[in-house]
Structure formats: C-alpha cells, structure tokens
Design a protein around this motif. Sequence first.
Motif, mmCIF file in Angstrom:
data_model
loop_
_atom_site.group_PDB
_atom_site.id
_atom_site.type_symbol
_atom_site.label_atom_id
_atom_site.label_comp_id
_atom_site.label_asym_id
_atom_site.label_seq_id
_atom_site.Cartn_x
_atom_site.Cartn_y
_atom_site.Cartn_z
ATOM 1 N N GLU A 39 0.806 -1.222 0.000
ATOM 2 C CA GLU A 39 0.000 0.000 0.000
ATOM 3 C C GLU A 39 0.843 1.278 0.000
ATOM 4 O OE1 GLU A 39 -4.367 -0.729 1.789
ATOM 5 O OE2 GLU A 39 -2.759 -1.124 3.227
ATOM 6 N N ILE A 40 2.141 1.140 0.175
ATOM 7 C CA ILE A 40 2.987 2.323 -0.008
ATOM 8 C C ILE A 40 2.857 2.843 -1.443
ATOM 9 C CG2 ILE A 40 5.100 1.074 -0.676
ATOM 10 C CD1 ILE A 40 6.695 3.141 0.904
ATOM 11 N N ILE A 41 2.531 1.955 -2.385
ATOM 12 C CA ILE A 41 2.340 2.361 -3.781
ATOM 13 C C ILE A 41 1.134 3.282 -3.904
ATOM 14 C CG2 ILE A 41 1.779 1.511 -6.095
ATOM 15 C CD1 ILE A 41 3.241 -1.123 -5.217
ATOM 16 N N SER A 42 -0.006 2.873 -3.351
ATOM 17 C CA SER A 42 -1.197 3.719 -3.413
ATOM 18 C C SER A 42 -1.022 4.980 -2.576
ATOM 19 C CB SER A 42 -2.431 2.934 -2.953
ATOM 20 O OG SER A 42 -2.227 2.299 -1.709
ATOM 21 N N ASP A 43 -0.283 4.878 -1.470
ATOM 22 C CA ASP A 43 -0.002 6.067 -0.648
ATOM 23 C C ASP A 43 0.720 7.135 -1.470
ATOM 24 O OD1 ASP A 43 -1.091 4.757 1.524
ATOM 25 O OD2 ASP A 43 0.840 4.202 2.390
ATOM 26 N N ILE A 44 1.760 6.713 -2.188
ATOM 27 C CA ILE A 44 2.577 7.653 -2.973
ATOM 28 C C ILE A 44 1.768 8.264 -4.108
ATOM 29 C CG2 ILE A 44 4.516 7.731 -4.596
ATOM 30 C CD1 ILE A 44 6.008 5.832 -2.695
ATOM 31 N N PHE B 91 3.686 7.543 6.869
ATOM 32 C CA PHE B 91 4.146 6.249 6.357
ATOM 33 C C PHE B 91 4.719 5.389 7.496
ATOM 34 C CE2 PHE B 91 4.286 9.155 2.768
ATOM 35 C CZ PHE B 91 3.824 8.397 1.707
ATOM 36 N N ASP B 92 4.220 5.577 8.724
ATOM 37 C CA ASP B 92 4.893 4.970 9.881
ATOM 38 C C ASP B 92 4.879 3.444 9.875
ATOM 39 O OD1 ASP B 92 2.193 4.718 10.431
ATOM 40 O OD2 ASP B 92 2.240 5.809 12.330
ATOM 41 N N GLU B 93 3.913 2.808 9.211
ATOM 42 C CA GLU B 93 3.839 1.346 9.198
ATOM 43 C C GLU B 93 4.380 0.737 7.905
ATOM 44 O OE1 GLU B 93 -0.033 -0.086 10.152
ATOM 45 O OE2 GLU B 93 -0.043 0.805 12.157
ATOM 46 N N ARG C 129 9.924 2.876 17.744
ATOM 47 C CA ARG C 129 8.767 3.747 17.556
ATOM 48 C C ARG C 129 8.968 4.556 16.278
ATOM 49 N NH1 ARG C 129 5.477 6.732 21.265
ATOM 50 N NH2 ARG C 129 4.147 8.147 20.078
ATOM 51 N N PHE C 130 8.133 4.286 15.266
ATOM 52 C CA PHE C 130 8.109 5.082 14.047
ATOM 53 C C PHE C 130 6.756 5.776 13.999
ATOM 54 C CE2 PHE C 130 11.036 2.060 11.371
ATOM 55 C CZ PHE C 130 12.077 2.313 12.242
ATOM 56 N N ILE D 230 7.321 -0.807 16.023
ATOM 57 C CA ILE D 230 7.957 -1.474 14.889
ATOM 58 C C ILE D 230 9.005 -2.469 15.377
ATOM 59 C CG2 ILE D 230 9.378 -1.121 12.829
ATOM 60 C CD1 ILE D 230 6.511 -0.188 12.467
ATOM 61 N N PHE D 231 9.101 -3.595 14.668
ATOM 62 C CA PHE D 231 10.116 -4.621 14.893
ATOM 63 C C PHE D 231 11.140 -4.553 13.758
ATOM 64 C CE2 PHE D 231 6.561 -5.877 17.318
ATOM 65 C CZ PHE D 231 6.861 -6.919 18.165
#
Length: 419
Positions: free
Chosen positions: A50-55, A267-269, A302-303, A308-309
């Motif tokens: 979903e980073i694609i749709s976000d961008i 975009f934290d996740e 923490r992002f 986050i791992f």
Amino acid sequence: MIYTCGIMVVIFPQVYHGGMQENGPKAVPAGIADFKEIRKSGYYFVDKSEIISDILKDRAKAYLFTRPRRFGKSMNLSMLDAFFNVKYAGNGWFDDLKVSGHPEVEKHKNVYPVVNLDMKDLPTDDYGEFVSGVGLLVSNLYNDHGYLEDFLDDPVDSDRFERARRQRLTKGELRESLRFLCKLLKSHHGVSPIVLIDEYDDAVNNSSDKDSYEGILGFLSGLYSSTLKGNDCLKFAVVTGVMQIGKGSICTGINNLKIDNMFTEQFDERFGFTASEVGSLCEHYGHGEKFDEMRRWYGGYRFGNAEIFNPRSVLNYVGAGFKPGVYRADTDGNDVLDHLIGCSNLDTYRELQSLTEGRPVKKSLSQVITLHDMDTNHDAIFPIMVATGHLNAIPVEDDCYELSIPNMEMREVFSSILR
C-alpha cells in the motif's frame, strides 16, 4: 494496535503471504531484498504494497524516506520498481496484495521507465575514486537502457550517451547524468520516468571524518539537485537513506522534497514489521507463543505512532528455529558512529552508560543531523544513534525526547560498542 489505560492491546489481522499457498509454512526470506524473487519463489511476504497507493495518492514530486538500515527500504524500492517499471509489464506479482484493493492505481502499473540507482558501498577514502565509482554506476544505468542509442537522432546526444556508457563523462556531465537520462527516456517512451535512489547518504556518512568529505558532499549535492529539482522530465522520485543530512546538505535547495522520517506518522507502518504483522508471522510458522520473546528481542522501535520490529532480525530469528540472538551487529557498521564514540567526552560516556543500565536519558533532538560540526558537539551522537536504530526516541515535550535502548538485541550491540 490499541492503547487502553496505558496497556497496549495487539490485534492480529491477516497478513498476505504472497505466492501460491503450499502445504506447510513458506520459506523464510532472510537476507533477500528483491521483491521479484520473493514473489516468484513463494517466500513468506509481509505485505507493504500500500505504499504504492499512498505515494500515488499523495502526489509529491520527490520523497526522502529515512530509516535505520535493515528496516525494509531496499525491499520497498524493489517493490516500487516491480510495480511501475514498464519492462515488467504483464506480471501477476501484485494480484493478491493489498494494493490490488486500490483499483485507481491500476492505470499506473508497469507503464513507466525506471531509473534505479543504488548508492551503497561507494569508495570514500579518496574523492577521485568516489567519482569513478559513481561513473561506473551511471555507466551500468545507461547500459541498462542501451536500446535508447538506436533512437538518438542528435549526434551530440548520441556522443554523450556513448561516453556515459564508457565512463568518459566530465564531472559536470556526470552530475547531470540522471537528468539527461530522464530526458532521453521521456522522449522515447512518451511518459516521464520514475527515479529510485537507495542509500543516498551512505557515502557522506562513511566519509564524514575523511579529507574526501567536502568533495563527496559537494558532488552528491549537485547530482541530487540536478535530478530532483526542476526536472520537467521526472514523474516522481523516491530516495531512501539513514539520516537527513543538514548544513551543506546533500539536498540543499531541493524545495520539492517531501521528508518522511522516524517521527513522521504518514508512512509509519510502511517500513519495518508492525506488531500485528509479527503476530501473524508467528502463527504462520506455528509458534504464536513466541511473540512476546520476539518483542523483547527485536521490537520496541517507535516510528510515528507505530510500534515497529526489526524485520531482518525477526526473519533471521524465525529462520534459526525461533532462537534469539544478535542478528544485526555484523551488518550495521557506521563510520560516523564509530568516530563519535571514539571522541566522546566523559559526560557523554556516562549518559551512554546509563542507557546500557536501563535508565532512559532525555535529550533535545534535531531531526536534521549536522555531520560537519559533530567533533565540537558531543550530543551529536544521540540523534545519530536514533537514526541508525541503536536508540529509540519517544517525544515527551517540544523538541525533547526520552531515549532508551529498544530491545535485548540492541542492548547487546550497544554494550559491545561501548566496550
């Protein structure tokens, strides 16, 4: 992830694993950062598509994503390349991924030429060798698009293209080489290309205490400015790195650059594994009871607003049969950090020692890291250790953060560094 009265409740939704489902668990993609290989070979895949749709929805001209090493930056760039690059037209790698639930992005799939530049591991001891290294990268880029030469009518363009392939550009032409390639690609394909640059700051970080630093900084500033600023032949660019470098910055004057760092929420996740993704991974391999151990060893970052791992360490832990260990230490050398620790004063050392003993330290942090003045600013080590993932930073008030070691793996690494 829900916070109730200070207690975090984790909900594990389904994670898409990618590829065709086989009997038994999928192979663990430890150490693999090529999206295409993971999807074609049926490895377990944590879906960040979903980073694609976000961008595409955000529509910024150029992005700079800064995260620690081994948190999925190269994987995401590989995925963007696989989605947008015209040479992969007809692939089914995204059919069952989350981005397929955004039909508005389909018209962008595999219709753009892509310029892909990996800036890791360039020589930094000598400025001349560094420039030659960049010349080799550019030569490989031009050779990847060698078909363009058959369509160049202008003899000047043809000569310049051939000299780029043979590593014979002047330094000025080399700084303009990505912009020139974008122009040729747009002319040939009829659409503006997408530029992907991985680890944009690696050479600056690794030359910060060397005589070559100023030359490297100046050269990269010219290269990135030419590529990202006022480039009419650019669809958009995605740049990744560890730090946002300030004062004589690599990206000075690029006013169209959208910066997303560890403190940004949008975009934290999208980088690293979330708690829900790690929980689903544990269940997939039949060890749901290992989640708490994995959090103690590899979580705690923490992002933005997300826990986050470290994905590399998580995958190596699973690949080793769910045995905890230090899977990150031998991959994260950083010349800047080594230099700063070597010249720390007594007060700084005491604060670092407090952190190893489990006592948090409060510090004001600038999100822009100034390497040029770090020898005279002993507190410069703290934002750099946050940027490299050695420390976690939780905002407590304006410009003030509570710093702590995020997990057991990094406690081992941190103690080793101090020793």
